[in-house]
Design a protein around this motif. Sequence first.
Motif, mmCIF file in Angstrom:
data_model
loop_
_atom_site.group_PDB
_atom_site.id
_atom_site.type_symbol
_atom_site.label_atom_id
_atom_site.label_comp_id
_atom_site.label_asym_id
_atom_site.label_seq_id
_atom_site.Cartn_x
_atom_site.Cartn_y
_atom_site.Cartn_z
ATOM 1 N N UNK A 17 -5.929 -5.544 -0.577
ATOM 2 C CA UNK A 17 -5.295 -5.644 0.747
ATOM 3 C C UNK A 17 -5.516 -4.363 1.562
ATOM 4 N N UNK A 18 -5.598 -3.225 0.868
ATOM 5 C CA UNK A 18 -5.798 -1.964 1.607
ATOM 6 C C UNK A 18 -7.180 -1.896 2.264
ATOM 7 N N UNK A 19 -8.114 -2.697 1.758
ATOM 8 C CA UNK A 19 -9.429 -2.752 2.397
ATOM 9 C C UNK A 19 -9.517 -3.868 3.428
ATOM 10 N N UNK A 20 -8.675 -4.897 3.246
ATOM 11 C CA UNK A 20 -8.823 -6.113 4.061
ATOM 12 C C UNK A 20 -7.923 -6.176 5.290
ATOM 13 N N UNK A 21 -6.720 -5.593 5.202
ATOM 14 C CA UNK A 21 -5.743 -5.784 6.280
ATOM 15 C C UNK A 21 -5.703 -4.545 7.172
ATOM 16 N N UNK A 22 -6.224 -4.691 8.392
ATOM 17 C CA UNK A 22 -6.339 -3.522 9.273
ATOM 18 C C UNK A 22 -5.006 -2.786 9.490
ATOM 19 N N UNK A 23 -3.883 -3.485 9.703
ATOM 20 C CA UNK A 23 -2.659 -2.719 9.990
ATOM 21 C C UNK A 23 -2.052 -2.024 8.763
ATOM 22 N N UNK A 24 -2.492 -2.400 7.550
ATOM 23 C CA UNK A 24 -1.881 -1.812 6.347
ATOM 24 C C UNK A 24 -2.288 -0.348 6.233
ATOM 25 N N UNK A 25 -1.310 0.553 6.350
ATOM 26 C CA UNK A 25 -1.599 1.990 6.412
ATOM 27 C C UNK A 25 -2.097 2.518 5.066
ATOM 28 N N UNK A 26 -2.977 3.518 5.097
ATOM 29 C CA UNK A 26 -3.536 4.073 3.856
ATOM 30 C C UNK A 26 -2.564 5.068 3.206
ATOM 31 N N UNK A 27 -1.351 4.611 2.986
ATOM 32 C CA UNK A 27 -0.350 5.471 2.359
ATOM 33 C C UNK A 27 0.468 4.605 1.411
ATOM 34 N N UNK A 28 0.622 5.059 0.178
ATOM 35 C CA UNK A 28 1.388 4.261 -0.780
ATOM 36 C C UNK A 28 2.300 5.167 -1.586
ATOM 37 N N UNK A 29 3.577 4.764 -1.666
ATOM 38 C CA UNK A 29 4.523 5.480 -2.518
ATOM 39 C C UNK A 29 4.516 4.767 -3.866
ATOM 40 N N UNK A 30 3.997 5.436 -4.883
ATOM 41 C CA UNK A 30 3.766 4.795 -6.178
ATOM 42 C C UNK A 30 4.475 5.616 -7.263
ATOM 43 N N UNK A 31 5.693 5.195 -7.660
ATOM 44 C CA UNK A 31 6.473 6.047 -8.571
ATOM 45 C C UNK A 31 5.843 6.179 -9.959
ATOM 46 N N UNK A 32 5.503 7.406 -10.316
ATOM 47 C CA UNK A 32 4.897 7.692 -11.626
ATOM 48 C C UNK A 32 5.988 7.898 -12.684
#
Length: 481
Positions: free
Chosen positions: A249-264
């Motif tokens: 989805x991060x490559x396909x959906x233009x409005x999806x911002x390139x920022x992800x909060x991913x709890x380690x």
Amino acid sequence: MIDKSFHIITFGCQMNANDSRWLALSLEDRGFVRAEAADAQVVVINTCSVREKPEQKVASALDGVRRVTRGDPRVLVAVAGCVAQQMGGKLFSPGGQVRLLIGSDGLVRAPGAIEQLLAEPELRLSLLDFTDSYEERGQVRGAPVPVARVTIMQGCDNFCAYCIVPFTRGRQKSRAAASVLEECRARLKEGAREICLLGQNVNAYGLDRHGDGSTFAGLLACVAALPGLARLRYVTPHPKDMGLEDVSAFGDLAPLCPRLHLPLQSGSDTVLKRMGRKYDSRDFLNLVERLRKTRPDMALGTDIIVGFPGESEKDFGDTLNMVHACEFVSSFSFCYSDRPGTRAALFPDKVDPAVSRERLARLQSLQDALTRRLLEKRVGQKTEILIEGRSRRQEAGKTSWQGRDPYGVPVHLVLSGNTEDYTGKMVPVIITQSKKYTLMAQQAGGLCAEQSNFEKAGPLRKDLPANPCAGKAKKNFTPGA
Ligand code: SAH
Ligand code: SF4
Ligand code: F3S
């Protein structure tokens, strides 16, 4: 005391902030007005119990309310959120002002309960039952905001060993996709440019028995296609539930911002296993690599717990190594704290609090250095800022504005004209300077075109399948899941 007035004090996460917003707007719909705590007839304390002595925080908030209202028995005090759910009837004390307890599923009934309690001063009510499915709260209309937060699910089924959320927020319940889309459309019509989808475990959306056949990736694609939307984000995903389609989805959906909060949470495989996180460091690194292959400029944030029971110096070293390897642009890090009812509270090998604090300081200074380095690299870059409002600090004769870039970093910039309100505008900028956690920028060109055909945001197109957000069964990326 002002008749039919209210004041809400909010602690905790974005879901709590969103709940408080809904409660405030629905009270306004019923003719209530906002007031300072000292003047309010109804005071609601919306609480968080995820860590660090929440019971004491609530007790001191209640003391504060008692002080400013001089203990006036006509003032109705309600305790909402996770501490209400956790402590229950203990919050009703003889002669106390608390007469209403509101759990996460009881919020929908809170406005009615408040009116009833004002009419019946001897009554106390407790709205702490969990409902079986996601209950719609009814649309409320508010002042336009640039960033609209929309809840897509409640609760959590993961039972990580340290976490109280599954006990205070109940089992996972996905909201119907049609209702999510309806709220998104309404918020875009009000003037929002960005939507942030909220849930304790957002990317497990649709996987519980309350789902309507929609998948998280399907829902994202539907929201991304809404007219007027410039930016889309979500929080918080669980690494084990990141499907291949969620990554693409991060490559396909233009409005999806390139920022992800991913709890380690931890970089140590031993600790991750004891936490019950269902992924190991290799899975997490693979996921990060895959995300960066899809969006090379992807900025990652995370949550980390230090001093989990049994964490050795070597385990902690593994966490530092992972923070390095993943190049998180920011992280929220906490010392582990025992929460009642969780498995970890019963683990015997607790880490000395002084050791945890020292580890936390080391982790935070590593993160600060990383953040500084990553932000410095941004200087000179062109980007776009969605203006969220005026900056708190203003220079004489100029108006400084603050917003965020697509990577979620707070950015400050001076814009010409003292009178125009730039809130909600998208401004092309060039980054001029980096600070500890923020960036400074200069406008570089006219305001970005308003692609906001709000009026066009009508019902879903007729040629779409019955449930446009439906999708195939999820293939998780992390093999351990
Ligand atoms: N599902 C949410 C959890 C919300 S709690 C999420 O993954 O973000 C937010 C964060 O608080 C967690 O990620 C964790 O890092 C931290 N946390 C939760 N329980 C904790 C505890 N007992 N002690 C310390 N930190 C905790
Ligand atoms: Fe706090 Fe978590 Fe409850 Fe939010 S869900 S209010 S962070 S305990
Ligand atoms: Fe808590 Fe883990 Fe769920 S952190 S909210 S049990 S994903």
